[in-house]
Design a protein around this motif. Structure first.
Motif, PDB file in Angstrom:
ATOM      1  N   ASN A 122       0.866  -1.182   0.000  1.00 11.44           N
ATOM      2  CA  ASN A 122       0.000   0.000   0.000  1.00 11.44           C
ATOM      3  C   ASN A 122       0.906   1.236   0.000  1.00 11.44           C
ATOM      4  O   ASN A 122       0.973   1.980   0.963  1.00 11.44           O
ATOM      5  CB  ASN A 122      -0.907  -0.016   1.241  1.00 11.44           C
ATOM      6  N   LYS A 130     -11.966   1.701  -7.546  1.00  9.39           N
ATOM      7  CA  LYS A 130     -11.201   2.228  -6.418  1.00  9.39           C
ATOM      8  C   LYS A 130     -11.231   1.379  -5.153  1.00  9.39           C
ATOM      9  O   LYS A 130     -10.331   1.453  -4.346  1.00  9.39           O
ATOM     10  CB  LYS A 130     -11.583   3.674  -6.113  1.00  9.39           C
ATOM     11  N   ARG A 163      -6.159   6.651  -5.019  1.00  9.40           N
ATOM     12  CA  ARG A 163      -5.842   5.433  -5.768  1.00  9.40           C
ATOM     13  C   ARG A 163      -5.966   5.710  -7.254  1.00  9.40           C
ATOM     14  O   ARG A 163      -6.955   6.307  -7.700  1.00  9.40           O
ATOM     15  CB  ARG A 163      -6.846   4.350  -5.416  1.00  9.40           C
TER      16      ARG A 163
END
Ligand code: NAG
Ligand code: NAG
Ligand code: NAG
Ligand code: NAG
Ligand code: NAG
Length: 385
Positions: free
Chosen positions: A38, A184, A45
Protein backbone atom coordinates in the motif's frame (compact mmCIF):
# COMPACT_ATOMS: atom_id res chain seq x y z
CA UNK A 1 -10.43 11.03 -7.51
CA UNK A 2 -11.41 10.21 -3.95
CA UNK A 3 -8.71 9.68 -1.40
CA UNK A 4 -8.34 6.00 -0.61
CA UNK A 5 -7.55 5.73 3.08
CA UNK A 6 -5.92 3.04 5.16
CA UNK A 7 -9.31 2.52 6.78
CA UNK A 8 -10.74 1.67 3.37
CA UNK A 9 -7.93 -0.84 2.85
CA UNK A 10 -8.79 -2.52 6.14
CA UNK A 11 -12.50 -2.65 5.30
CA UNK A 12 -11.71 -3.91 1.82
CA UNK A 13 -9.52 -6.64 3.23
CA UNK A 14 -11.93 -7.59 5.97
CA UNK A 15 -14.68 -8.01 3.39
CA UNK A 16 -12.48 -10.48 1.55
CA UNK A 17 -11.93 -12.30 4.82
CA UNK A 18 -8.20 -12.50 4.29
CA UNK A 19 -5.24 -12.19 6.58
CA UNK A 20 -7.26 -11.32 9.67
CA UNK A 21 -5.74 -12.30 12.94
CA UNK A 22 -8.22 -13.88 15.30
CA UNK A 23 -9.31 -11.27 17.81
CA UNK A 24 -11.60 -11.28 20.83
CA UNK A 25 -15.08 -9.89 20.29
CA UNK A 26 -15.41 -6.09 20.54
CA UNK A 27 -11.77 -5.48 19.69
CA UNK A 28 -10.87 -4.10 16.29
CA UNK A 29 -9.41 -6.69 13.98
CA UNK A 30 -5.73 -6.29 13.23
CA UNK A 31 -4.76 -6.99 9.67
CA UNK A 32 -1.30 -7.91 8.53
CA UNK A 33 -1.39 -6.25 5.11
CA UNK A 34 2.23 -5.33 4.43
CA UNK A 35 2.64 -1.58 4.02
CA UNK A 36 4.87 -2.39 1.04
CA UNK A 37 1.68 -3.29 -0.85
CA UNK A 38 0.00 0.00 0.00
CA UNK A 39 2.72 2.40 -1.08
CA UNK A 40 0.56 5.53 -1.38
CA UNK A 41 -1.62 5.57 1.76
CA UNK A 42 -2.28 9.31 1.49
CA UNK A 43 -2.76 9.62 -2.26
CA UNK A 44 -5.83 8.97 -4.40
CA UNK A 45 -5.84 5.43 -5.77
CA UNK A 46 -5.10 5.34 -9.48
CA UNK A 47 -7.96 3.65 -11.31
CA UNK A 48 -9.13 2.75 -14.78
CA UNK A 49 -11.97 4.97 -16.02
CA UNK A 50 -15.55 3.80 -15.44
CA UNK A 51 -15.71 2.66 -19.11
CA UNK A 52 -12.79 0.30 -18.41
CA UNK A 53 -10.15 2.29 -20.33
CA UNK A 54 -6.84 3.66 -19.11
CA UNK A 55 -4.58 5.89 -21.19
CA UNK A 56 -0.89 6.49 -20.50
CA UNK A 57 1.02 9.24 -22.32
CA UNK A 58 4.83 9.12 -22.20
CA UNK A 59 7.05 12.19 -22.43
CA UNK A 60 10.65 11.19 -22.90
CA UNK A 61 13.98 12.96 -23.17
CA UNK A 62 12.58 16.43 -22.49
CA UNK A 63 16.14 17.75 -21.96
CA UNK A 64 15.22 21.00 -20.25
CA UNK A 65 17.96 23.42 -19.19
CA UNK A 66 20.36 23.32 -22.15
CA UNK A 67 22.61 26.35 -22.60
CA UNK A 68 20.76 28.76 -20.33
CA UNK A 69 23.28 31.43 -21.43
CA UNK A 70 22.20 31.32 -25.09
CA UNK A 71 18.89 32.40 -26.61
CA UNK A 72 18.21 28.99 -28.17
CA UNK A 73 18.45 26.96 -24.94
CA UNK A 74 15.57 28.63 -23.10
CA UNK A 75 13.66 28.81 -26.41
CA UNK A 76 13.86 25.01 -26.70
CA UNK A 77 12.26 24.76 -23.25
CA UNK A 78 9.49 27.17 -24.28
CA UNK A 79 8.87 24.83 -27.23
CA UNK A 80 8.90 21.72 -25.03
CA UNK A 81 6.41 23.35 -22.67
CA UNK A 82 4.22 24.18 -25.67
CA UNK A 83 4.40 20.54 -26.81
CA UNK A 84 3.40 19.28 -23.37
CA UNK A 85 0.45 21.71 -23.15
CA UNK A 86 -0.71 20.84 -26.69
CA UNK A 87 -0.48 17.09 -26.16
CA UNK A 88 -2.09 17.07 -22.72
CA UNK A 89 -5.01 19.25 -23.88
CA UNK A 90 -5.86 16.92 -26.77
CA UNK A 91 -4.82 13.49 -25.46
CA UNK A 92 -6.24 13.92 -21.92
CA UNK A 93 -4.36 10.87 -20.57
CA UNK A 94 -5.24 9.23 -17.27
CA UNK A 95 -1.57 8.94 -16.34
CA UNK A 96 1.73 10.40 -17.54
CA UNK A 97 5.18 8.81 -17.48
CA UNK A 98 8.30 10.96 -17.79
CA UNK A 99 10.77 8.36 -19.05
CA UNK A 100 14.11 9.98 -18.26
CA UNK A 101 16.50 12.72 -19.34
CA UNK A 102 14.11 15.36 -18.06
CA UNK A 103 17.10 17.74 -17.73
CA UNK A 104 20.39 18.17 -19.60
CA UNK A 105 22.27 18.20 -16.31
CA UNK A 106 25.73 18.82 -17.76
CA UNK A 107 24.58 22.33 -18.65
CA UNK A 108 22.91 23.26 -15.38
CA UNK A 109 24.15 25.06 -12.30
CA UNK A 110 24.45 23.87 -8.72
CA UNK A 111 22.21 26.64 -7.43
CA UNK A 112 19.28 26.07 -9.75
CA UNK A 113 19.55 22.67 -11.51
CA UNK A 114 16.21 21.42 -10.25
CA UNK A 115 14.35 24.63 -11.13
CA UNK A 116 13.85 22.97 -14.51
CA UNK A 117 11.76 20.26 -12.82
CA UNK A 118 9.30 23.05 -11.92
CA UNK A 119 9.10 23.99 -15.61
CA UNK A 120 8.24 20.38 -16.49
CA UNK A 121 5.69 20.17 -13.68
CA UNK A 122 3.85 23.33 -14.79
CA UNK A 123 1.90 21.77 -17.72
CA UNK A 124 1.25 18.60 -15.67
CA UNK A 125 -0.03 20.58 -12.68
CA UNK A 126 -2.24 22.72 -14.87
CA UNK A 127 -3.70 19.63 -16.59
CA UNK A 128 -4.01 18.00 -13.11
CA UNK A 129 -2.92 14.53 -14.28
CA UNK A 130 -1.09 12.03 -12.04
CA UNK A 131 2.32 10.85 -13.20
CA UNK A 132 5.58 9.16 -12.31
CA UNK A 133 9.10 9.41 -13.64
CA UNK A 134 12.24 7.48 -14.39
CA UNK A 135 15.58 9.28 -14.62
CA UNK A 136 18.28 9.09 -17.27
CA UNK A 137 21.99 9.55 -17.82
CA UNK A 138 21.61 13.32 -18.29
CA UNK A 139 19.79 13.55 -14.95
CA UNK A 140 22.96 12.37 -13.15
CA UNK A 141 25.61 15.05 -13.62
CA UNK A 142 28.05 17.17 -11.65
CA UNK A 143 25.31 19.57 -10.52
CA UNK A 144 22.28 17.26 -10.35
CA UNK A 145 21.30 13.75 -9.22
CA UNK A 146 18.35 11.42 -9.72
CA UNK A 147 17.47 11.76 -6.02
CA UNK A 148 17.49 15.57 -6.18
CA UNK A 149 15.17 15.54 -9.18
CA UNK A 150 12.72 13.17 -7.51
CA UNK A 151 12.79 15.18 -4.26
CA UNK A 152 12.03 18.35 -6.22
CA UNK A 153 9.19 16.57 -7.99
CA UNK A 154 7.68 15.33 -4.73
CA UNK A 155 7.94 18.70 -3.03
CA UNK A 156 6.43 20.69 -5.91
CA UNK A 157 3.35 18.67 -6.82
CA UNK A 158 0.94 16.24 -5.18
CA UNK A 159 0.41 14.47 -8.53
CA UNK A 160 3.70 12.53 -8.51
CA UNK A 161 3.66 8.77 -7.80
CA UNK A 162 7.44 8.55 -8.12
CA UNK A 163 9.10 6.96 -5.10
CA UNK A 164 12.67 7.19 -3.89
CA UNK A 165 14.12 3.77 -3.41
CA UNK A 166 11.40 1.91 -1.51
CA UNK A 167 13.92 -0.84 -0.71
CA UNK A 168 15.86 1.64 1.41
CA UNK A 169 19.18 2.65 -0.05
CA UNK A 170 19.99 -0.65 -1.68
CA UNK A 171 19.32 0.27 -5.31
CA UNK A 172 19.43 3.30 -7.59
CA UNK A 173 16.74 5.81 -6.50
CA UNK A 174 14.10 5.53 -9.23
CA UNK A 175 13.36 1.82 -8.68
CA UNK A 176 9.71 1.30 -7.62
CA UNK A 177 6.25 0.30 -8.82
CA UNK A 178 2.83 1.98 -8.99
CA UNK A 179 -0.47 0.07 -8.66
CA UNK A 180 -3.49 0.92 -10.84
CA UNK A 181 -6.89 -0.53 -9.84
CA UNK A 182 -9.87 -1.37 -12.04
CA UNK A 183 -12.21 0.17 -9.41
CA UNK A 184 -11.20 2.23 -6.42
CA UNK A 185 -12.28 -0.28 -3.77
CA UNK A 186 -10.81 -3.37 -5.41
CA UNK A 187 -8.77 -5.69 -3.27
CA UNK A 188 -5.91 -5.91 -5.73
CA UNK A 189 -4.61 -3.83 -8.65
CA UNK A 190 -5.24 -4.68 -12.31
CA UNK A 191 -2.03 -3.10 -13.57
CA UNK A 192 1.42 -2.55 -12.11
CA UNK A 193 3.58 0.19 -13.60
CA UNK A 194 7.21 -0.69 -12.87
CA UNK A 195 9.97 1.93 -12.99
CA UNK A 196 13.65 0.98 -13.11
CA UNK A 197 16.68 3.21 -12.78
CA UNK A 198 19.35 2.56 -15.42
CA UNK A 199 21.66 5.11 -13.75
CA UNK A 200 24.54 6.24 -16.06
CA UNK A 201 25.83 9.78 -16.40
CA UNK A 202 28.36 10.84 -13.79
CA UNK A 203 28.37 11.22 -10.03
CA UNK A 204 27.76 14.58 -8.41
CA UNK A 205 30.44 17.00 -7.30
CA UNK A 206 33.99 18.05 -7.97
CA UNK A 207 35.52 14.57 -8.26
CA UNK A 208 32.78 13.22 -10.47
CA UNK A 209 33.22 9.78 -12.06
CA UNK A 210 31.21 7.78 -14.59
CA UNK A 211 28.33 5.75 -13.14
CA UNK A 212 27.43 2.22 -14.33
CA UNK A 213 24.93 2.36 -17.20
CA UNK A 214 22.58 -0.48 -16.30
CA UNK A 215 20.00 -1.63 -13.77
CA UNK A 216 22.01 -3.25 -11.00
CA UNK A 217 22.00 -7.02 -10.56
CA UNK A 218 20.72 -6.56 -6.99
CA UNK A 219 17.41 -5.30 -8.41
CA UNK A 220 16.73 -8.87 -9.58
CA UNK A 221 16.16 -10.03 -5.99
CA UNK A 222 14.00 -6.95 -5.27
CA UNK A 223 11.77 -7.89 -8.23
CA UNK A 224 11.50 -11.45 -6.88
CA UNK A 225 10.70 -10.15 -3.39
CA UNK A 226 8.03 -7.69 -4.56
CA UNK A 227 6.31 -10.09 -6.95
CA UNK A 228 6.22 -12.90 -4.40
CA UNK A 229 4.70 -10.53 -1.82
CA UNK A 230 2.09 -9.47 -4.40
CA UNK A 231 1.30 -13.10 -5.25
CA UNK A 232 1.06 -14.06 -1.60
CA UNK A 233 -1.39 -11.34 -0.60
CA UNK A 234 -3.21 -10.53 -3.83
CA UNK A 235 -3.10 -13.97 -5.43
CA UNK A 236 -1.30 -15.10 -8.58
CA UNK A 237 -0.98 -12.44 -11.27
CA UNK A 238 -1.72 -14.72 -14.25
CA UNK A 239 -5.39 -13.85 -14.75
CA UNK A 240 -5.62 -10.68 -12.71
CA UNK A 241 -2.67 -8.29 -13.09
CA UNK A 242 -0.99 -6.80 -16.13
CA UNK A 243 2.25 -4.81 -16.16
CA UNK A 244 4.24 -2.19 -18.02
CA UNK A 245 7.93 -1.56 -17.34
CA UNK A 246 9.72 1.75 -17.88
CA UNK A 247 13.49 2.17 -17.89
CA UNK A 248 15.34 5.06 -19.53
CA UNK A 249 18.14 3.14 -21.25
CA UNK A 250 16.98 0.11 -23.29
CA UNK A 251 18.02 -3.31 -21.96
CA UNK A 252 21.07 -4.68 -23.76
CA UNK A 253 18.96 -7.42 -25.43
CA UNK A 254 17.45 -4.69 -27.63
CA UNK A 255 20.75 -4.41 -29.53
CA UNK A 256 20.23 -7.79 -31.22
CA UNK A 257 16.56 -6.99 -31.93
CA UNK A 258 17.55 -3.82 -33.77
CA UNK A 259 19.65 -5.87 -36.19
CA UNK A 260 16.56 -7.77 -37.40
CA UNK A 261 13.96 -4.98 -37.73
CA UNK A 262 11.35 -5.15 -40.50
CA UNK A 263 9.54 -1.84 -41.18
CA UNK A 264 6.19 -3.63 -41.69
CA UNK A 265 6.29 -5.47 -38.38
CA UNK A 266 8.22 -2.73 -36.57
CA UNK A 267 6.73 0.55 -37.84
CA UNK A 268 8.01 3.92 -36.66
CA UNK A 269 11.21 5.89 -37.04
CA UNK A 270 14.38 3.77 -37.04
CA UNK A 271 16.94 6.49 -37.62
CA UNK A 272 19.30 5.93 -34.71
CA UNK A 273 21.83 3.13 -35.07
CA UNK A 274 22.30 1.29 -31.80
CA UNK A 275 25.95 1.11 -30.79
CA UNK A 276 28.19 1.81 -27.82
CA UNK A 277 26.16 3.55 -25.11
CA UNK A 278 22.78 3.04 -26.86
CA UNK A 279 21.68 0.18 -24.62
CA UNK A 280 22.40 -0.79 -21.02
CA UNK A 281 25.83 -2.10 -20.08
CA UNK A 282 27.25 -1.15 -23.47
CA UNK A 283 29.22 1.97 -22.50
CA UNK A 284 32.35 0.10 -21.47
CA UNK A 285 33.42 -3.46 -22.35
CA UNK A 286 33.93 -4.16 -18.63
CA UNK A 287 30.18 -3.80 -18.06
CA UNK A 288 29.05 -6.00 -20.97
CA UNK A 289 26.06 -8.14 -20.08
CA UNK A 290 25.69 -6.73 -16.57
CA UNK A 291 21.99 -5.93 -17.04
CA UNK A 292 21.22 -9.62 -17.68
CA UNK A 293 20.23 -10.49 -14.07
CA UNK A 294 17.71 -7.61 -14.17
CA UNK A 295 16.41 -8.68 -17.59
CA UNK A 296 16.09 -12.31 -16.48
CA UNK A 297 14.31 -11.46 -13.21
CA UNK A 298 11.93 -8.96 -14.81
CA UNK A 299 10.79 -11.43 -17.44
CA UNK A 300 10.68 -14.44 -15.14
CA UNK A 301 8.68 -12.79 -12.34
CA UNK A 302 6.49 -10.05 -13.81
CA UNK A 303 3.47 -11.72 -15.46
CA UNK A 304 1.43 -10.25 -18.31
CA UNK A 305 4.21 -7.76 -19.05
CA UNK A 306 2.64 -5.92 -22.00
CA UNK A 307 5.81 -4.03 -22.89
CA UNK A 308 9.15 -2.69 -21.72
CA UNK A 309 9.49 0.97 -22.75
CA UNK A 310 12.65 3.09 -23.06
CA UNK A 311 13.84 6.42 -24.42
CA UNK A 312 17.50 7.46 -24.70
CA UNK A 313 17.91 6.91 -28.48
CA UNK A 314 16.08 9.94 -29.88
CA UNK A 315 15.87 8.74 -33.48
CA UNK A 316 14.06 5.50 -32.67
CA UNK A 317 10.35 5.01 -32.01
CA UNK A 318 9.74 1.37 -33.07
CA UNK A 319 8.46 -1.61 -31.10
CA UNK A 320 9.65 -5.19 -31.56
CA UNK A 321 9.37 -8.56 -29.89
CA UNK A 322 12.53 -9.53 -28.01
CA UNK A 323 12.82 -13.24 -28.84
CA UNK A 324 14.91 -14.49 -25.93
CA UNK A 325 12.20 -13.42 -23.45
CA UNK A 326 9.21 -13.31 -25.82
CA UNK A 327 8.43 -9.77 -24.60
CA UNK A 328 7.65 -6.62 -26.58
CA UNK A 329 10.07 -3.72 -26.33
CA UNK A 330 9.06 -0.19 -27.44
CA UNK A 331 10.98 3.04 -27.78
CA UNK A 332 9.35 6.27 -26.65
CA UNK A 333 9.13 9.31 -28.90
CA UNK A 334 11.66 12.09 -28.26
CA UNK A 335 9.48 14.81 -26.72
CA UNK A 336 11.87 17.63 -25.87
CA UNK A 337 13.30 20.25 -28.20
CA UNK A 338 16.51 19.81 -26.23
CA UNK A 339 18.84 16.88 -26.79
CA UNK A 340 20.17 15.67 -30.12
CA UNK A 341 17.79 15.47 -33.06
CA UNK A 342 17.80 15.52 -36.83
CA UNK A 343 15.67 16.94 -39.65
CA UNK A 344 12.38 15.14 -39.97
CA UNK A 345 12.50 13.24 -36.67
CA UNK A 346 9.89 15.52 -35.11
CA UNK A 347 8.81 15.64 -31.49
CA UNK A 348 5.92 13.93 -29.76
CA UNK A 349 4.83 11.22 -27.35
CA UNK A 350 3.99 7.52 -27.17
CA UNK A 351 0.45 6.67 -26.04
CA UNK A 352 -0.53 3.33 -24.50
CA UNK A 353 -4.28 2.77 -24.28
CA UNK A 354 -5.99 -0.08 -22.43
CA UNK A 355 -9.55 -0.90 -23.52
CA UNK A 356 -10.15 -3.03 -20.41
CA UNK A 357 -8.44 -3.89 -17.11
CA UNK A 358 -8.43 -7.57 -18.25
CA UNK A 359 -4.69 -8.40 -18.45
CA UNK A 360 -5.26 -10.94 -21.22
CA UNK A 361 -6.23 -8.08 -23.56
CA UNK A 362 -3.16 -6.12 -24.67
CA UNK A 363 -3.27 -2.33 -24.95
CA UNK A 364 -2.85 -0.41 -28.20
CA UNK A 365 0.13 1.88 -28.60
CA UNK A 366 1.13 4.53 -31.10
CA UNK A 367 3.28 7.63 -31.63
CA UNK A 368 1.64 11.05 -31.67
CA UNK A 369 3.58 14.03 -32.97
CA UNK A 370 3.13 17.54 -31.57
CA UNK A 371 1.29 18.63 -34.73
CA UNK A 372 -1.26 15.83 -34.28
CA UNK A 373 -0.03 13.18 -36.77
CA UNK A 374 -0.21 9.62 -35.41
CA UNK A 375 1.80 6.63 -36.66
CA UNK A 376 3.26 3.23 -35.85
CA UNK A 377 0.09 1.89 -34.22
CA UNK A 378 0.26 -1.69 -32.94
CA UNK A 379 -1.47 -3.83 -30.34
CA UNK A 380 0.74 -5.16 -27.55
CA UNK A 381 -0.59 -8.70 -27.45
CA UNK A 382 0.42 -12.27 -28.31
CA UNK A 383 -0.52 -11.78 -31.97
CA UNK A 384 2.17 -9.17 -32.39
CA UNK A 385 5.03 -10.87 -34.26
C1 NAG B 1 20.12 29.19 -13.59
O1 NAG B 1 21.27 29.92 -13.32
C2 NAG B 1 22.00 30.30 -14.48
C3 NAG B 1 23.33 30.89 -14.04
O2 NAG B 1 23.11 31.92 -13.12
C4 NAG B 1 21.14 31.25 -15.30
O3 NAG B 1 21.81 31.61 -16.50
C5 NAG B 1 19.84 30.54 -15.67
O4 NAG B 1 18.97 31.41 -16.36
C6 NAG B 1 19.14 30.01 -14.43
N1 NAG B 1 18.04 29.19 -14.85
C7 NAG B 1 16.81 29.35 -14.37
C8 NAG B 1 15.77 28.41 -14.91
O5 NAG B 1 16.51 30.20 -13.58
C1 NAG C 1 10.69 26.15 -31.58
O1 NAG C 1 9.58 25.68 -32.32
C2 NAG C 1 9.41 26.35 -33.55
C3 NAG C 1 8.09 25.86 -34.16
O2 NAG C 1 8.11 24.47 -34.27
C4 NAG C 1 10.59 26.07 -34.42
O3 NAG C 1 10.45 26.74 -35.67
C5 NAG C 1 11.85 26.56 -33.75
O4 NAG C 1 12.98 26.22 -34.50
C6 NAG C 1 11.97 25.93 -32.38
N1 NAG C 1 13.10 26.55 -31.67
C7 NAG C 1 13.95 25.84 -30.94
C8 NAG C 1 15.06 26.60 -30.34
O5 NAG C 1 13.82 24.65 -30.74
C1 NAG D 1 28.10 23.44 -11.65
O1 NAG D 1 27.62 24.60 -10.99
C2 NAG D 1 28.64 25.53 -10.70
C3 NAG D 1 28.04 26.58 -9.80
O2 NAG D 1 26.88 27.08 -10.34
C4 NAG D 1 29.19 26.08 -12.01
O3 NAG D 1 30.23 27.00 -11.76
C5 NAG D 1 29.76 24.92 -12.82
O4 NAG D 1 30.15 25.37 -14.09
C6 NAG D 1 28.73 23.82 -12.98
N1 NAG D 1 29.43 22.67 -13.49
C7 NAG D 1 29.06 22.04 -14.60
C8 NAG D 1 29.89 20.88 -15.00
O5 NAG D 1 28.13 22.41 -15.27
C1 NAG E 1 38.62 15.82 -4.88
O1 NAG E 1 39.85 15.14 -4.92
C2 NAG E 1 40.94 15.93 -4.45
C3 NAG E 1 42.23 15.17 -4.72
O2 NAG E 1 42.12 13.87 -4.24
C4 NAG E 1 40.72 16.26 -2.98
O3 NAG E 1 41.77 17.07 -2.50
C5 NAG E 1 39.40 17.00 -2.83
O4 NAG E 1 39.13 17.20 -1.45
C6 NAG E 1 38.25 16.21 -3.46
N1 NAG E 1 37.08 17.05 -3.46
C7 NAG E 1 35.86 16.62 -3.07
C8 NAG E 1 34.74 17.60 -3.14
O5 NAG E 1 35.68 15.49 -2.68
C1 NAG F 1 8.56 -8.14 -43.21
O1 NAG F 1 7.42 -8.70 -42.58
C2 NAG F 1 6.34 -8.91 -43.48
C3 NAG F 1 5.12 -9.30 -42.64
O2 NAG F 1 5.43 -10.43 -41.86
C4 NAG F 1 6.73 -9.96 -44.49
O3 NAG F 1 5.68 -10.17 -45.41
C5 NAG F 1 7.97 -9.49 -45.22
O4 NAG F 1 8.44 -10.50 -46.08
C6 NAG F 1 9.09 -9.12 -44.26
N1 NAG F 1 10.17 -8.48 -44.98
C7 NAG F 1 11.42 -8.91 -44.91
C8 NAG F 1 12.42 -8.15 -45.69
O5 NAG F 1 11.73 -9.86 -44.20
Amino acid sequence: MPVFTNAAVLIGLASFGLRCLAAPAMEPRVLSIPSALNPYPTKPRLTFKSDGTFKVTIFSDLHFGENAWDVWGPQQDVNSTRLMNTVLASEKPDFIVLNGDQITGENTFRENSTVYIDEILAPINSANIPFCSTQGNHDNQVNITHTEEIQRELSHTTLSYTRINPAGGKYAPGTYWVPVYAHKNDFQPALIIWAFDSEAGVSEGANSTALPDFVQASVASWIEQETSLMDEYWGPADKTRGALAFVHIPPHAVQAVWETLNSTVNPGLNADSLGVGSTQASGTPANAGKDQPFWDALNANVKNLHAVISGHDHGDEWCAREPTKDVIFCFDKHSGYGGYSSDGWGHGVRNIVFSTPDPSVGPETWIRLEEGETRARITLDKNYQ
